[in-house]
Design a protein around this motif. Structure first.
Motif, PDB file in Angstrom:
ATOM      1  N   GLY A   1      43.316 101.969  83.789  1.00  0.00           N
ATOM      2  CA  GLY A   1      42.380 101.092  83.088  1.00  0.00           C
ATOM      3  C   GLY A   1      42.396  99.715  83.680  1.00  0.00           C
ATOM      4  N   PRO A   2      42.272  98.665  82.874  1.00  0.00           N
ATOM      5  CA  PRO A   2      42.154  98.699  81.422  1.00  0.00           C
ATOM      6  C   PRO A   2      40.771  99.163  80.961  1.00  0.00           C
ATOM      7  CG  PRO A   2      42.010  96.432  82.214  1.00  0.00           C
ATOM      8  CD  PRO A   2      42.266  97.284  83.418  1.00  0.00           C
ATOM      9  N   TRP A   3      40.780  99.812  79.770  1.00  0.00           N
ATOM     10  CA  TRP A   3      39.548 100.298  79.157  1.00  0.00           C
ATOM     11  C   TRP A   3      39.232  99.512  77.895  1.00  0.00           C
ATOM     12  CZ3 TRP A   3      36.252 103.298  81.573  1.00  0.00           C
ATOM     13  CH2 TRP A   3      36.717 104.103  82.618  1.00  0.00           C
ATOM     14  N   HIS A   4      37.950  99.265  77.714  1.00  0.00           N
ATOM     15  CA  HIS A   4      37.472  98.779  76.412  1.00  0.00           C
ATOM     16  C   HIS A   4      36.825 100.000  75.749  1.00  0.00           C
ATOM     17  CE1 HIS A   4      36.049  96.306  73.234  1.00  0.00           C
ATOM     18  NE2 HIS A   4      34.806  96.686  73.438  1.00  0.00           N
ATOM     19  N   VAL A   5      37.484 100.524  74.721  1.00  0.00           N
ATOM     20  CA  VAL A   5      37.061 101.784  74.108  1.00  0.00           C
ATOM     21  C   VAL A   5      36.174 101.490  72.897  1.00  0.00           C
ATOM     22  CG1 VAL A   5      37.859 103.908  73.005  1.00  0.00           C
ATOM     23  CG2 VAL A   5      39.200 102.895  74.855  1.00  0.00           C
TER      24      VAL A   5
ATOM     25  N   THR B   1      34.031  99.481  80.039  1.00  0.00           N
ATOM     26  CA  THR B   1      33.752 100.006  78.695  1.00  0.00           C
ATOM     27  C   THR B   1      33.533 101.509  78.756  1.00  0.00           C
ATOM     28  OG1 THR B   1      32.822  97.934  77.870  1.00  0.00           O
ATOM     29  CG2 THR B   1      32.096  99.957  76.769  1.00  0.00           C
ATOM     30  N   ILE B   2      34.107 102.219  77.790  1.00  0.00           N
ATOM     31  CA  ILE B   2      33.860 103.650  77.611  1.00  0.00           C
ATOM     32  C   ILE B   2      33.450 103.875  76.153  1.00  0.00           C
ATOM     33  CG2 ILE B   2      36.351 104.094  77.246  1.00  0.00           C
ATOM     34  CD1 ILE B   2      35.861 106.909  78.446  1.00  0.00           C
ATOM     35  N   VAL B   3      32.353 104.571  75.951  1.00  0.00           N
ATOM     36  CA  VAL B   3      31.895 104.900  74.596  1.00  0.00           C
ATOM     37  C   VAL B   3      32.279 106.341  74.302  1.00  0.00           C
ATOM     38  CG1 VAL B   3      29.839 105.305  73.172  1.00  0.00           C
ATOM     39  CG2 VAL B   3      29.957 103.278  74.646  1.00  0.00           C
ATOM     40  N   ILE B   4      32.877 106.569  73.133  1.00  0.00           N
ATOM     41  CA  ILE B   4      33.211 107.941  72.721  1.00  0.00           C
ATOM     42  C   ILE B   4      32.515 108.217  71.394  1.00  0.00           C
ATOM     43  CG2 ILE B   4      35.053 109.604  72.215  1.00  0.00           C
ATOM     44  CD1 ILE B   4      36.989 107.702  73.640  1.00  0.00           C
TER      45      ILE B   4
ATOM     46  N   HIS C   1      39.072 111.509  68.902  1.00  0.00           N
ATOM     47  CA  HIS C   1      40.202 110.614  68.630  1.00  0.00           C
ATOM     48  C   HIS C   1      41.341 110.926  69.594  1.00  0.00           C
ATOM     49  CE1 HIS C   1      43.601 108.877  66.297  1.00  0.00           C
ATOM     50  NE2 HIS C   1      42.694 107.921  66.146  1.00  0.00           N
ATOM     51  N   GLY C   2      41.525 112.207  69.899  1.00  0.00           N
ATOM     52  CA  GLY C   2      42.551 112.583  70.892  1.00  0.00           C
ATOM     53  C   GLY C   2      42.233 111.969  72.243  1.00  0.00           C
ATOM     54  N   CYS C   3      40.960 111.952  72.592  1.00  0.00           N
ATOM     55  CA  CYS C   3      40.521 111.367  73.864  1.00  0.00           C
ATOM     56  C   CYS C   3      40.779 109.853  73.867  1.00  0.00           C
ATOM     57  CB  CYS C   3      39.032 111.673  74.053  1.00  0.00           C
ATOM     58  SG  CYS C   3      38.277 110.892  75.474  1.00  0.00           S
ATOM     59  N   ALA C   4      40.404 109.191  72.767  1.00  0.00           N
ATOM     60  CA  ALA C   4      40.598 107.737  72.669  1.00  0.00           C
ATOM     61  C   ALA C   4      42.079 107.389  72.736  1.00  0.00           C
ATOM     62  CB  ALA C   4      39.981 107.227  71.368  1.00  0.00           C
ATOM     63  N   THR C   5      42.910 108.203  72.078  1.00  0.00           N
ATOM     64  CA  THR C   5      44.356 107.942  72.073  1.00  0.00           C
ATOM     65  C   THR C   5      44.911 108.042  73.494  1.00  0.00           C
ATOM     66  OG1 THR C   5      44.493 108.857  69.854  1.00  0.00           O
ATOM     67  CG2 THR C   5      46.565 108.669  71.050  1.00  0.00           C
ATOM     68  N   ALA C   6      44.474 109.089  74.219  1.00  0.00           N
ATOM     69  CA  ALA C   6      44.954 109.257  75.603  1.00  0.00           C
ATOM     70  C   ALA C   6      44.559 108.046  76.448  1.00  0.00           C
ATOM     71  CB  ALA C   6      44.368 110.542  76.195  1.00  0.00           C
ATOM     72  N   LEU C   7      43.351 107.531  76.223  1.00  0.00           N
ATOM     73  CA  LEU C   7      42.887 106.390  77.029  1.00  0.00           C
ATOM     74  C   LEU C   7      43.691 105.126  76.742  1.00  0.00           C
ATOM     75  CD1 LEU C   7      39.044 106.885  76.783  1.00  0.00           C
ATOM     76  CD2 LEU C   7      40.383 106.831  78.882  1.00  0.00           C
ATOM     77  N   VAL C   8      43.869 104.819  75.439  1.00  0.00           N
ATOM     78  CA  VAL C   8      44.518 103.533  75.122  1.00  0.00           C
ATOM     79  C   VAL C   8      46.021 103.561  75.352  1.00  0.00           C
ATOM     80  CG1 VAL C   8      42.720 102.885  73.462  1.00  0.00           C
ATOM     81  CG2 VAL C   8      44.820 103.984  72.625  1.00  0.00           C
TER      82      VAL C   8
ATOM     83  N   HIS D   1      44.364  97.393  77.188  1.00  0.00           N
ATOM     84  CA  HIS D   1      43.265  98.150  76.581  1.00  0.00           C
ATOM     85  C   HIS D   1      42.808  97.458  75.290  1.00  0.00           C
ATOM     86  CE1 HIS D   1      44.067 101.438  79.325  1.00  0.00           C
ATOM     87  NE2 HIS D   1      45.302 101.543  78.884  1.00  0.00           N
ATOM     88  N   THR D   2      41.528  97.542  75.023  1.00  0.00           N
ATOM     89  CA  THR D   2      40.990  97.014  73.770  1.00  0.00           C
ATOM     90  C   THR D   2      40.110  98.075  73.122  1.00  0.00           C
ATOM     91  OG1 THR D   2      39.291  95.954  75.118  1.00  0.00           O
ATOM     92  CG2 THR D   2      41.066  94.548  74.318  1.00  0.00           C
ATOM     93  N   VAL D   3      39.906  97.932  71.816  1.00  0.00           N
ATOM     94  CA  VAL D   3      39.175  98.951  71.051  1.00  0.00           C
ATOM     95  C   VAL D   3      38.234  98.263  70.082  1.00  0.00           C
ATOM     96  CG1 VAL D   3      39.415 100.991  69.568  1.00  0.00           C
ATOM     97  CG2 VAL D   3      41.320 100.319  71.045  1.00  0.00           C
ATOM     98  N   GLU D   4      37.054  98.815  69.902  1.00  0.00           N
ATOM     99  CA  GLU D   4      36.197  98.335  68.824  1.00  0.00           C
ATOM    100  C   GLU D   4      35.419  99.499  68.217  1.00  0.00           C
ATOM    101  OE1 GLU D   4      32.737  96.317  71.459  1.00  0.00           O
ATOM    102  OE2 GLU D   4      32.599  95.889  69.309  1.00  0.00           O
TER     103      GLU D   4
END
Ligand SMILES: NC(=O)c1ccc[n+]([C@@H]2O[C@H](COP(=O)([O-])OP(=O)(O)OC[C@H]3O[C@@H](n4cnc5c(N)ncnc54)[C@H](OP(=O)(O)O)[C@@H]3O)[C@@H](O)[C@H]2O)c1
Length: 325
Positions: A35-39, A11-14, A23-30, A64-67
């Motif tokens: 990863g995989p990252w849970h953003v 998990t990574i919290v932004i 949002h640019g950071c989250a986009t680069a991650l997903v 990757h997953t996002v919430e």
């Protein structure tokens, strides 16, 4: 939540992940092959945050997953509630271990001084105190190897001649009341607002360095200068002409900005990708207490290496963010 996080996800919290640089950071991650990252996209407006998370989930590579999780850094109660919920979700296995925290959200005052829910001047309250509490609440949840990245700014450094009034440092309780140091005595409302911003960014660096000295082995903390990032919402409280230029003119005039303002000019996608790199790149696993411009380690201002000031900021921030009796 987009779908169930993979078994080996982290998990990574932004904070402020719904817009601009975050949002640019989250986009680069997903969209990354790593990863995989849970953003976890954490910002104040629940609806905008959910919309951004849905869009990110739609663009994400498999795995990757996002919430979205609402977080208002201008309310210490909200910060505590966010941290408690995140800790519960990690402990129950609903989301993967927390291994990165990107303290990105930030505000820049206009000509009007505003206050957080707890009565602090908003720039210092959101940019420093909110993140100070968030990091401290989440420290027991971070599982090594883990990272904290704090988004600062070159405007903290007088040597950068960034075109923003330089910091006027003061003790944290005074900054929390909105009182800058004596150098700001003759500031008009606009200049004071700008100076509160550069001072809060110096606080971000003191905080990062003090944090790096206190973290357990395997957890790192670094500060980041994204340069001038065009087209974000940071100028939303600025006077109308500046707001117009920041939103409609400068993003289309990058060569002119480079020529007449600064060559450190980027899009949110470019600076966000470098921020994601700082939060995740394997080659930085042992790097802590540093300051980066894009992907390069650089020196921060001379003042920022004042350890006594950084430690005092830490000590003063504890009672300011303590729970009410
Ligand atoms: N833009 C630049 O040139 C530049 C240069 C150097 C450093 N920075 C730093 O980069 C970071 C991101 O700024 P940006 O340019 O991307 O600005 P931005 O587009 O305004 O993004 C700021 C983010 O912070 C969130 N936020 C604001 N107040 C919050 C609060 N009380 N609680 C939770 N989230 C909150 C915003 O949410 P909402 O969408 O709800 O407002 C937004 O997601 C800031 O720390 C800024 O100081 C920016």
């Amino acid at each position: 939540m987009s779908s169930r996080p993979a078994g080996n996800a982290r998990t990574i919290v932004i904070t402020g992940g719904n817009a601009g640089l975050g949002h640019g950071c989250a986009t680069a991650l997903v969209t990354s092959a790593d990863g995989p990252w849970h953003v976890v996209v954490a910002s104040r407006n629940a609806e905008r945050t959910r919309e951004a998370a849905d869009k990110l989930a739609g663009a994400a590579r498999a795995g990757h997953t996002v919430e979205a999780m609402p977080l208002d850094l201008a309310s210490l109660a909200s910060v505590r509630a966010f941290a408690a919920e995140l800790a519960d979700r990690v402990a129950s296995g609903a989301i993967p271990p927390l291994q990165a925290l990107v303290c990105n959200a930030g505000v820049q005052a206009g000509t009007r001084q505003t206050r957080t829910a707890d009565g602090f001047e908003s720039t210092f309250g959101v940019n420093h105190l909110g993140h100070f509490l968030l990091v401290n609440e989440l420290l027991p949840v971070l599982r090594a190897p883990a990272r904290v990245v704090v988004v600062a700014s070159g405007v903290h450094d007088p040597a950068q001649k960034a075109g923003v009034p330089v910091p006027a440092w003061n003790a944290a309780p005074a900054l929390a009341r909105g009182e800058l140091g004596p150098d700001a005595a003759s500031d008009n409302a606009f200049v004071a607002g700008q100076r509160r911003y550069s001072t809060s960014k110096l606080a971000n660096i003191y905080f990062t360095y003090a944090l790096a000295r206190r973290l357990p082995r395997g957890v790192t903390a670094n500060a980041y200068d994204p340069g001038l990032v065009l087209g974000t919402g940071l100028q939303r409280s600025a006077p109308a002409p500046l707001r117009f230029a920041a939103k409609h003119v400068l993003p289309h005039a990058r060569p002119l900005v480079r020529r007449f303002l600064t060559d450190k000019v980027y899009t949110a996608e470019e600076s966000g990708a470098a921020l994601a790199w700082l939060a995740t790149a394997p080659e930085l696993a042992g790097t802590t207490g540093g300051y980066f411009h894009q992907r390069q380690a650089i020196r921060s201002s001379d003042d920022s290496y004042d350890v006594a000031r950084a430690d005092q900021l830490w000590e003063d921030s504890l009672p300011l963010t303590a729970p009410p009796n």
